[in-house]
Design a protein around this motif. Sequence first.
Motif, short mmCIF file in Angstrom:
data_model
loop_
_atom_site.label_atom_id
_atom_site.label_comp_id
_atom_site.label_asym_id
_atom_site.label_seq_id
_atom_site.Cartn_x
_atom_site.Cartn_y
_atom_site.Cartn_z
N HIS A 33 0.94 -1.26 -0.02
CA HIS A 33 -0.05 0.03 0.05
C HIS A 33 0.92 1.44 0.20
O HIS A 33 0.78 2.07 -0.76
N HIS A 34 1.95 1.29 1.00
CA HIS A 34 2.75 2.31 1.07
C HIS A 34 3.30 2.72 -0.44
O HIS A 34 3.19 3.88 -1.00
N HIS A 35 4.05 1.67 -0.81
CA HIS A 35 4.86 2.02 -2.02
C HIS A 35 3.95 2.52 -3.33
O HIS A 35 4.34 3.44 -4.04
N LEU A 36 2.84 1.91 -3.26
CA LEU A 36 1.79 2.17 -4.30
C LEU A 36 1.38 3.51 -4.28
O LEU A 36 1.03 4.52 -5.07
N SER A 37 1.12 4.09 -2.87
CA SER A 37 0.59 5.48 -2.50
C SER A 37 1.74 6.48 -3.26
O SER A 37 1.54 7.55 -3.83
N MET A 38 3.03 6.29 -3.09
CA MET A 38 4.10 7.03 -3.29
C MET A 38 4.11 7.14 -4.69
O MET A 38 4.14 8.06 -5.11
N LEU A 39 3.90 5.88 -5.65
CA LEU A 39 4.05 5.90 -6.93
C LEU A 39 2.93 6.76 -7.57
O LEU A 39 3.05 7.36 -8.67
N GLN A 40 1.95 6.59 -6.62
CA GLN A 40 0.61 7.39 -7.33
C GLN A 40 0.77 9.07 -7.58
O GLN A 40 0.25 9.61 -8.45
N GLN A 41 1.79 9.20 -6.96
CA GLN A 41 2.12 10.72 -6.88
C GLN A 41 3.13 11.10 -7.98
O GLN A 41 3.18 12.27 -8.19
N ILE A 42 3.65 10.14 -8.45
CA ILE A 42 4.63 10.23 -9.62
C ILE A 42 3.85 9.88 -11.07
O ILE A 42 3.75 10.61 -11.88
N PHE A 43 3.13 8.79 -10.99
CA PHE A 43 2.28 8.35 -12.24
C PHE A 43 0.87 8.78 -11.88
O PHE A 43 0.12 8.18 -11.14
N HIS A 44 0.34 9.95 -12.66
CA HIS A 44 -1.01 10.30 -12.25
C HIS A 44 -2.13 9.56 -13.10
O HIS A 44 -2.77 10.18 -13.89
N VAL A 45 -2.08 8.05 -13.16
CA VAL A 45 -3.11 7.32 -13.79
C VAL A 45 -3.54 6.58 -12.97
O VAL A 45 -2.91 6.26 -11.84
N PRO A 46 -4.66 5.85 -13.20
CA PRO A 46 -5.33 4.76 -12.26
C PRO A 46 -4.35 3.61 -12.02
O PRO A 46 -3.83 3.47 -13.17
N PHE A 47 -4.27 3.11 -10.75
CA PHE A 47 -3.54 1.67 -10.79
C PHE A 47 -4.60 0.62 -10.47
O PHE A 47 -5.45 1.02 -9.81
N PHE A 48 -4.28 -0.31 -10.96
CA PHE A 48 -5.20 -1.52 -10.66
C PHE A 48 -4.35 -2.68 -10.44
O PHE A 48 -3.58 -3.18 -11.14
#
Length: 454
Positions: free
Chosen positions: A213-228
């Motif tokens: 969860h943590h690493h995905l949230s951090m990456l969500q700040q870099i890649f501004h597209v939905p994650f599945f």
Amino acid sequence: MSVGRCVVLVPAPYQGHITPMLQLGSILQSRGFSIFVAHSEYNSPDPSNHPSFSFIPLPDDVADLDKSFLNSLNVLDAINANCKEPLRDFLVQMMENEKLHGQIACIVYDTIMNFVDEVVNNLQLPSIVMRPNTAAYVRAHHTVFQLLAKNCLPLPESQMEDDVPNLDPFKYKDMPLPLSLEMPERVFDFMKETYEIGSSRAIIWNTIDELEHHHLSMLQQIFHVPFFCLGPFHKMAPPSKTSLLKEDNSCIEWLDKQQPNSVLYVSLGSIVAMDDKEVMETAWGLINSEQPFLWVIRDIFANGAKANAQLPDGFEEIIGERGCLVKWAPQKKVLRHSAVGGFWSHCGWNSILESISEGVPMICRPDFSDQFINSRYVAHVWNMGLELEGPLERGKVEEIVRRLMVDEEGKEVRNRTIDMKHKFQESVEKGGASYQSLNQLTDFISSLSSLISY
Ligand code: UDP
């Protein structure tokens, strides 16, 4: 205009990449999409394993290239250059024959096949990236780029044991490259190309949100597209064969004769090679541990030679019925077998997901790339395995095998792995996180077709 229901997959030509892409194909097919697999000729998947998919070989012109591990980057560069035109031609043909096939909803590609971005942009088709690794591994790329930008590479060997700031719990030695060594610039450029997602509309991960969860949230700040996050793919997908090599099922008959939880399964995936000393020490360790084992020894395992040649004289007579050697195992079946109690793994991400999914604890022996990150997760964060570090000296293998297979410590590690197995199970069941993510992805892909203007 017909409804967009075709998904074109572009896998990377390695077992650990082809497997999750084909599994993703099966997952998406179960949601009503028609699946087209546009693949390089090199390491092409076997169409007979997926009769309901359409396979499109892309001429890659790499037949004469050296395929050794050290030349992989040259092979990938050639594939990325040579498959561009054939993919474009195929997609144009698909678009022209829409009535026949249905409309293309999107292209899903492995980031290693980064040539896809240019092709889809030219044709104004939407794409989605599939990442077969962990989010932590992708974040580790960022760390490498920062060090590079600050001119800090190579790092002194003494720093390799230090924690990486802002990348808890990883150390410099866990990063995707050996940071204390000089690396050609092309290696860093390639890392950047595979890190970027171009104009892709989303990222599909073979991971589980709860684990990362943590690493995905951090990456969500870099890649501004939905994650599945649909992991583990192999539990979300109907079972299918994805092996490039022929599986030797004779080991299942051998496993049937063994006691529950007694067998150590030893396999280093499709690429990692042991040197002569490692083969020898592993062999003696397995002999001296006195535990039953199933060992996958690929022909090109040890420095391009037949690995059997590196085994101690009389090895097969010494182990007798206690050991079983195969060149390639039906790994998922093996891990599911009640006789298997431990997995000595190189920590490829597919292997880890498969092992956890069956509640099998691990001996972690990473070798390159994401395997160090995966090993740290397994051995130090989730406590589902024991790490085997450093050169193999006599006594070391025997000791770790006994710790996992015999000692109380091994039982605790197994119990934690079984707990995680249940969490994996929950995540793929109706209402679970991966299941819900798949619902969202299905809607998302369907919505992409309204953007296509051809
Ligand atoms: N595998 C297999 N039989 C073997 C060894 C490996 O079927 O004897 C499969 C394994 O189930 C996994 C894949 O090969 O799905 C290896 O992928 P992984 O990411 O673990 O490692 P890689 O081969 O990419 O290093």
